[in-house]
Design a protein around this motif. Structure first.
Motif, PDB file in Angstrom:
ATOM      1  N   ARG A 238      -2.089  19.488   0.382  1.00 45.93           N
ATOM      2  CA  ARG A 238      -1.734  18.230  -0.266  1.00 45.93           C
ATOM      3  C   ARG A 238      -0.986  18.476  -1.572  1.00 45.93           C
ATOM      4  O   ARG A 238      -0.005  17.804  -1.880  1.00 45.93           O
ATOM      5  CB  ARG A 238      -2.982  17.385  -0.527  1.00 45.93           C
ATOM      6  CG  ARG A 238      -2.663  16.021  -1.118  1.00 45.93           C
ATOM      7  CD  ARG A 238      -3.869  15.134  -1.204  1.00 45.93           C
ATOM      8  NE  ARG A 238      -4.829  15.639  -2.177  1.00 45.93           N
ATOM      9  CZ  ARG A 238      -5.930  14.971  -2.539  1.00 45.93           C
ATOM     10  NH1 ARG A 238      -6.210  13.810  -1.981  1.00 45.93           N
ATOM     11  NH2 ARG A 238      -6.767  15.479  -3.419  1.00 45.93           N
ATOM     12  N   SER A 241       2.535  19.483  -0.822  1.00 44.34           N
ATOM     13  CA  SER A 241       3.314  18.342  -0.349  1.00 44.34           C
ATOM     14  C   SER A 241       3.767  17.464  -1.505  1.00 44.34           C
ATOM     15  O   SER A 241       4.921  17.019  -1.559  1.00 44.34           O
ATOM     16  CB  SER A 241       2.489  17.506   0.639  1.00 44.34           C
ATOM     17  OG  SER A 241       2.162  18.245   1.783  1.00 44.34           O
ATOM     18  N   ILE A 242       2.854  17.223  -2.454  1.00 43.27           N
ATOM     19  CA  ILE A 242       3.184  16.366  -3.598  1.00 43.27           C
ATOM     20  C   ILE A 242       4.244  17.039  -4.472  1.00 43.27           C
ATOM     21  O   ILE A 242       5.187  16.387  -4.939  1.00 43.27           O
ATOM     22  CB  ILE A 242       1.913  16.045  -4.404  1.00 43.27           C
ATOM     23  CG1 ILE A 242       0.997  15.128  -3.582  1.00 43.27           C
ATOM     24  CG2 ILE A 242       2.265  15.387  -5.743  1.00 43.27           C
ATOM     25  CD1 ILE A 242      -0.341  14.834  -4.239  1.00 43.27           C
ATOM     26  N   ARG A 259       3.511   6.935   0.588  1.00 44.08           N
ATOM     27  CA  ARG A 259       3.573   7.801   1.765  1.00 44.08           C
ATOM     28  C   ARG A 259       2.205   8.382   2.105  1.00 44.08           C
ATOM     29  O   ARG A 259       1.846   8.504   3.279  1.00 44.08           O
ATOM     30  CB  ARG A 259       4.591   8.923   1.548  1.00 44.08           C
ATOM     31  CG  ARG A 259       4.670   9.888   2.730  1.00 44.08           C
ATOM     32  CD  ARG A 259       5.699  10.981   2.527  1.00 44.08           C
ATOM     33  NE  ARG A 259       7.078  10.466   2.521  1.00 44.08           N
ATOM     34  CZ  ARG A 259       8.150  11.257   2.495  1.00 44.08           C
ATOM     35  NH1 ARG A 259       8.008  12.575   2.482  1.00 44.08           N
ATOM     36  NH2 ARG A 259       9.359  10.726   2.479  1.00 44.08           N
ATOM     37  N   LEU A 260       1.431   8.736   1.082  1.00 46.59           N
ATOM     38  CA  LEU A 260       0.135   9.382   1.319  1.00 46.59           C
ATOM     39  C   LEU A 260      -1.026   8.407   1.338  1.00 46.59           C
ATOM     40  O   LEU A 260      -2.168   8.806   1.574  1.00 46.59           O
ATOM     41  CB  LEU A 260      -0.108  10.445   0.243  1.00 46.59           C
ATOM     42  CG  LEU A 260       0.898  11.603   0.181  1.00 46.59           C
ATOM     43  CD1 LEU A 260       0.490  12.588  -0.909  1.00 46.59           C
ATOM     44  CD2 LEU A 260       0.993  12.318   1.514  1.00 46.59           C
ATOM     45  N   ILE A 267      -2.020   9.958  -7.688  1.00 43.22           N
ATOM     46  CA  ILE A 267      -0.938  10.927  -7.557  1.00 43.22           C
ATOM     47  C   ILE A 267      -0.642  11.569  -8.906  1.00 43.22           C
ATOM     48  O   ILE A 267      -0.427  12.786  -9.018  1.00 43.22           O
ATOM     49  CB  ILE A 267       0.333  10.249  -7.013  1.00 43.22           C
ATOM     50  CG1 ILE A 267       0.097   9.762  -5.579  1.00 43.22           C
ATOM     51  CG2 ILE A 267       1.520  11.213  -7.051  1.00 43.22           C
ATOM     52  CD1 ILE A 267      -0.209  10.851  -4.588  1.00 43.22           C
TER      53      ILE A 267
END
Length: 286
Positions: A238, A241-242, A259-260, A267
């Motif tokens: 994760r 990805s961020i 998106r998540l 975030i």
């Protein structure tokens, strides 16, 4: 049969927050800025990044707290040497970082939170611009320690201290002392127009500038990516990805959250924690 009547009265909607006051940041006194800071930071946490309201709140906080930069810059007035404008600019960068990372839940005054960021950015400016060549931070700090220790021992011994004496006083190896002394040569640099022999340029002589190669702008990027790669592999999926979405696809925190399926604040926390982890890893490597 009993008939139960159902009320058709509409459920009242939650009241919209009142608009932020329009203020002239330059006219706000420090004692008034404290309460306004709380108001603007509170609203900043619920506003969507990139909106007009968000930019207004953030920009007002920056302008309203520029006095902190001026205050911190005064600590370096004896070292500025005509660089006052540059100091204020880099101090403002520290202020912006503090604003982006501050949370009211910390239960600490913004002033106390921001000053270390501002001062740290100014110190980094002096560290990076004072040295004539790139020297690892460890050796930069060792140079300062060696200079003080050499002066102390010179007063005590009435002569220059040897490498061995410096090593004993500092509790380090003689090799480390030598590295620190060599690193001191990177603190200042001579002119590139000086001939290699050290004499005056004349017929048939060449300056250093004429015989050295040009810098490769891609080398620093390569070195940074090379150092960052193993640290990125240590992140969980994760976090990677961020980082990829934020800096690779240049998405906003709000877009990443959509998106998540996470809130923008969530975030923001993950991103801040991940960047701090990478920064710590890079500093340890250097």
């Amino acid at each position: 049969m009993t008939v139960v009547a159902h009320s058709t009265k509409p459920v009242p909607r939650a009241a919209e927050p009142a608009p932020l006051p329009q203020v002239n940041p330059a006219a706000v006194k420090p004692r008034d800025a404290r309460e306004l800071n709380k108001l603007f930071f509170d609203r900043l946490q619920i506003l969507e990044e990139g909106t007009h309201e968000y930019q207004y709140a953030r920009n007002t906080l920056i302008e309203m707290n520029l006095s902190l930069v001026q205050f911190a810059a005064k600590r370096f007035r004896n070292r500025s040497d005509g660089q006052v404008e540059d100091i204020v600019q880099v101090g403002t960068i520290g202020l912006i970082k503090a604003i982006d990372r501050f949370e009211l839940s910390r239960e600490v005054e913004f002033t106390s939170f921001a000053i270390p960021y501002i001062v740290g950015e100014i110190k980094r400016f002096f560290r990076d611009t004072t040295w004539a060549v790139h020297v690892p931070r460890r050796l930069q700090e060792l140079r300062t320690t060696l200079a003080k220790t050499k002066e102390q021992l010179a007063n005590e011994l009435d002569r220059e201290a040897t490498v061995a004496e410096l090593a004993v006083r500092l509790g380090i190896s003689e090799r480390e002392v030598i590295e620190g002394l060599i690193a001191s040569n990177g603190y200042t640099a001579g002119s590139l127009e000086t001939p290699p022999t050290g004499g005056e340029a004349g017929k048939g002589s060449h300056s250093y500038a004429e015989v050295i190669g040009n810098p490769d702008d891609g080398m620093e990027l390569f070195e940074n990516l090379h150092a960052l790669a193993p640290l990125l592999r240590e992140l969980d999926e994760r976090e990677r990805s961020i980082i990829s979405m934020r800096f690779g696809e240049e998405m906003t925190q709000a877009q990443i959250g959509d998106r998540l399926g996470l809130s923008q604040m969530h975030i923001s926390r993950i991103l801040s924690r991940t960047l701090a982890k990478l920064r710590t890893g890079l500093c340890t490597e250097s």
